[in-house]
Design a protein around this motif. Structure first.
Motif, short mmCIF file in Angstrom:
data_model
loop_
_atom_site.label_atom_id
_atom_site.label_comp_id
_atom_site.label_asym_id
_atom_site.label_seq_id
_atom_site.Cartn_x
_atom_site.Cartn_y
_atom_site.Cartn_z
N ILE A 34 -6.82 -50.85 2.66
CA ILE A 34 -6.06 -49.37 2.61
C ILE A 34 -6.31 -48.53 3.22
N SER A 35 -7.90 -48.34 3.13
CA SER A 35 -8.48 -47.20 2.97
C SER A 35 -8.51 -46.66 4.26
N LYS A 36 -9.06 -45.38 4.87
CA LYS A 36 -9.11 -45.04 6.08
C LYS A 36 -10.40 -45.42 6.66
N GLU A 69 -5.22 -43.29 -1.57
CA GLU A 69 -5.64 -43.09 0.08
C GLU A 69 -4.69 -41.95 0.88
N PHE A 110 -7.43 -56.85 -3.33
CA PHE A 110 -8.56 -56.06 -2.43
C PHE A 110 -9.27 -55.55 -2.07
N LEU A 122 -4.20 -47.02 -5.89
CA LEU A 122 -4.91 -47.34 -4.90
C LEU A 122 -4.06 -46.50 -3.73
N TYR A 123 -3.30 -47.00 -3.88
CA TYR A 123 -2.63 -45.88 -2.64
C TYR A 123 -2.51 -44.68 -2.45
N LEU A 151 -1.25 -42.34 0.63
CA LEU A 151 0.48 -42.82 0.85
C LEU A 151 1.66 -43.01 0.29
N ASN A 210 -11.37 -51.81 2.06
CA ASN A 210 -10.29 -52.60 0.96
C ASN A 210 -8.66 -52.99 0.90
#
Lengths: 457, 294
Positions: B44-46, A129, B258, A125-126, A131, B42
């Motif tokens: 985290i997402s932008k 994105e 999430f 997931l990170y 990151l 979630n």
């Protein structure tokens, strides 16, 4: 007077707001998409100005002291290799790091430069994105790409975003002395394990130590059971819909676990026990066997923790359903280090990452981790070479168990969505408490799985 | 200067710092939470995808959410029906102690300055089924060991007792301050008129400290609605979700999975429920006890 006062106050607020507005360096990691590590070349200039990076680790507490010492040695070597570097170690409990600290920092777009991370589903997931730093070129440059047992949990879209620190298998630690006194043999089939448990129960001891306050602990047993009944591949199909939690073989695995609970094979009240309590049950002789990850060997080899039981604990894999069937074992390398994508923007920090990887993932360090901490190597290593590292009988048992593995599989939580893990975690506690039967619980989990699969589409 | 102070703009400038802080740390987070609750973010997402009221629909249709909300109600009921009367009782006792009053005040206040994590560990020992103080005590009467934290029938009550133990001292000090601020003449006059200690406590002291009791009840309600730490430390919402409250439900089913959009919806629901209950309490009960004239 009035005008002056208004002007004065206005000026104060303008200054205050300006101060607020200019804070931060405007560096937004990942804002330009996923970062790929460059070569860190600074055009030949050497910059010796002091700078600091943070390593978020989870080597906290007595049981992880050897692993912390290993990390500290890597830190020293890395600091020595990069002029001006000061590494700040930030130790946090693994659950707190995974579920709170790191997640919050990721949401803010500012993770530490180097951090402890779980491969799946977190790193995926990170990475998605933008990151996490793409380590593919660094690993290629250092010649490490092909050196690991598996990098699958840290691989996303063909790029590698993290490196496992060690590997582990799940199996039974057992009281060897008790087995010898009673003339018991390590079971070769599940039926033999069942018989053995019945005899131990009849002898007034608990056959299995279990502490289910955290659901991942009993789920080690359940995951291995259903992987025997349904085959290890059954869990891979849950996310794609090719297999279902309601499959008879998964139900059979969960039902077997519940049957053991109902037969009193686990200590009453285990739903309220912490992880450490489970080990204490074995150390005090209250329970005879314990399903746990191979990492737990460090506890049983440490006189400060295991006392007189040091040298009296053995290890075996959960046996197959039928004698002679291949041994199927959970073998994982899902925990490791990841790196902030922001590092790619600073050549000196990028150099630190390379040095850290160069110093951490060496044969020497992997064998040291195995010797001191009992963590199986994440890097490919010859079994005979591993055997020479430790002559400890428990470690030799674990090496034998590794050599017996016919098929290995990753833990289920690396293969399903987080919400499915949550549903199963609650479900297994309901099964243990007797609130619900295996079939009904798995129906509930399948409903969550269906919703998660639909959402993903 | 006088002219300047007659200008409303000047006053607005004076309240501006507080207003900015209020907006930044209260209004903005609420607006953000409401906005996020309408998305499938979630965490985290932008990017966020708006899904309308789906998260709220999911929450209110989930029986586990209502089960968690019921546990919050247990917190409120335990606070109002058991904890508050105990607070008043002990406050009255301590107020009338002639010697070592400060020692009692300090001792009773101590649990409220301890961290919840420490209290969780401490009471974990007390509730231990094998050697815990509770079972040792019950054993004296021949009662079988109770699995306080692992039996779903007892886990919630075990948490409520611990939570009450942690905060009772804090509220006692508040009530004690109110009792000690009552003019002594009132009590002395009643005593001269022949009123007994119980009569003076119930007819003089209690009515005069009703405003502070009202505040204690309201703080208890607010505390009960946002309870989470004590549950996480003692049972992590277990066994099998039996001690989950709304906040731990939010952590378990939204944040750890999430699903921050869903988590924000739960947070907004907690906020709304708390507002509704406290407003109802204010209108129905607290307003009647606000004015005290000696």
């Amino acid at each position: 007077m009035k005008k002056s006062l208004v002007l004065l106050l206005s000026l104060i607020f303008v200054i205050m707001l300006a101060g607020c507005g200019t804070s931060g360096n405007g560096n937004k990691p990942g804002s330009e998409g996923q970062q790929t590590a460059g070569n860190g070349d600074q055009g030949g200039k050497t910059n010796n100005e002091p700078f600091e990076i943070t390593i978020r680790h989870t080597q906290v507490g007595e049981s992880k002291k050897f692993r912390l010492a290993l990390l500290e040695d890597v830190v020293k070597k890395t600091e020595a290799a990069v002029p001006g570097l000061k590494i700040k170690l930030d130790g946090v409990d693994s659950e707190v790091n995974r579920k709170e600290r790191l997640r919050g920092e990721m949401a803010a777009g500012k993770p530490p430069e180097i951090f402890d991370v779980m491969g799946s589903p977190d790193a995926e997931l990170y990475a998605k994105e933008g990151l996490m730093l793409d380590l593919t070129p660094i690993l290629e440059e250092l010649g490490l790409t092909e050196k690991f047992t598996t990098l699958v949990p840290f691989t996303h879209d063909g790029k590698i975003y993290g490196i496992p620190i060690g590997g582990s298998i799940e199996g039974y630690f057992y009281n060897k002395e008790y087995f010898e006194q009673k003339g018991y043999q390590v079971p070769k089939t599940l039926a033999e394990l069942d018989d053995l448990a019945a005899k131990i129960k009849a002898d007034g001891k608990f056959p299995f130590a279990q502490a289910s306050k955290d659901a991942w602990i009993p789920l080690m047993t359940t995951n291995n059971l259903w992987s025997y009944y349904g085959g290890p591949q059954i869990t891979y199909g849950l996310k794609t819909g090719e297999s279902k939690w309601t499959d008879d073989n998964i139900v059979k695995g969960v039902a077997k676990h519940q049957e053991w609970v109902q037969k009193g094979y686990f200590k009453k009240g285990e739903l309220g026990f912490e992880y450490a309590h489970m080990r204490n049950q074995v150390i005090t002789g209250e329970a005879v066997m314990m399903m746990d990850g191979s990492w737990a060997n460090s506890v049983f080899r440490d006189p400060a923790q295991a006392g007189d039981m040091v040298g009296k604990i053995g290890y075996f894999n959960m046996p197959p359903v039928n004698a002679g069937d291949p041994v199927v074992v959970m073998q994982d390398a899902n925990n490791g280090y990841g790196f902030s994508s922001a590092v790619a923007e600073d050549p000196r920090k990028l150099q630190v990452v390379k040095e850290f990887i160069r110093n951490m993932w060496t044969e020497e360090m992997q064998l040291r981790g195995l010797k001191e901490d009992g963590v199986l190597p994440a890097m490919k290593m010859d079994l005979d070479q591993m055997k020479t590292v430790s002559d400890d009988p428990l470690m030799q048992d674990i090496f034998r168990a590794v050599s017996e593995i016919g098929t290995s599989f990753p833990a289920f939580d690396a293969l399903v969505q987080a919400e499915v893990n949550t549903a199963l975690s609650t479900g297994i506690q309901q099964v243990i408490s007797g609130d619900i039967d295996a079939a009904k619980m798995l129906e509930n989990v399948q409903a969550v799985q269906d919703a998660a699969n639909s959402a993903a589409q | 200067m006088n002219k300047a102070l007659r200008n409303p703009l000047i006053y607005m400038l004076f309240i501006l710092p507080a207003f900015i802080l209020f907006v930044a740390f209260f209004i903005y987070p609420i607006v953000t939470a409401v906005n996020n609750s309408l998305t499938s973010w979630n965490g985290i997402s932008k990017t966020m995808t708006y899904i309308g009221m789906d998260n709220y629909a999911t929450a209110v249709q989930d029986k586990i959410f209502w089960y968690s909300a019921r546990n919050n109600v247990y917190f409120i009921l335990f606070s109002c029906l058991i904890q508050v009367p105990a607070i008043v009782f002990f406050s009255l006792l301590i107020a009338n102690v002639r010697r070592l009053k400060d020692l009692y005040k300090t001792a009773i206040f101590l649990p409220s300055i301890m961290s919840t994590a420490v209290i969780g560990i401490l009471w974990g020992f007390i509730y231990n089924p094998d050697f815990g103080l509770m079972n040792e005590f019950l054993g004296l009467f021949g009662i079988e060991p109770v699995y306080w934290l692992s039996d779903k029938n007892w886990a919630m009550i075990a948490i409520l007792i611990t939570n009450a133990w942690q905060w009772t001292g804090f509220y006692i000090v508040m009530v004690l301050a109110a009792i000690l601020s009552i003019p002594k003449e009132l009590d002395e006059a009643a005593a001269i008129d022949g009123a007994t200690g119980v009569q003076r406590a119930t007819k003089i002291t209690l009515p005069l400290i009703m405003p502070i009791i009202s505040v204690v009840v309201m703080l208890s309600i607010a505390g009960a609605m946002k309870a989470a730490d004590i549950v996480l430390v003692m049972t992590k919402g277990g066994p099998a979700g039996a001690t989950d409250v709304m906040a731990t439900y939010m952590i378990r089913y939204a944040i750890t999975s999430f699903k921050h959009g869903f988590g924000n919806a739960i947070a907004v629901l907690i906020f709304l429920f708390t507002i509704i209950i406290t407003v109802l309490y204010q209108f129905l009960i607290a307003r009647r006890t606000e004015r005290i004239e000696y």
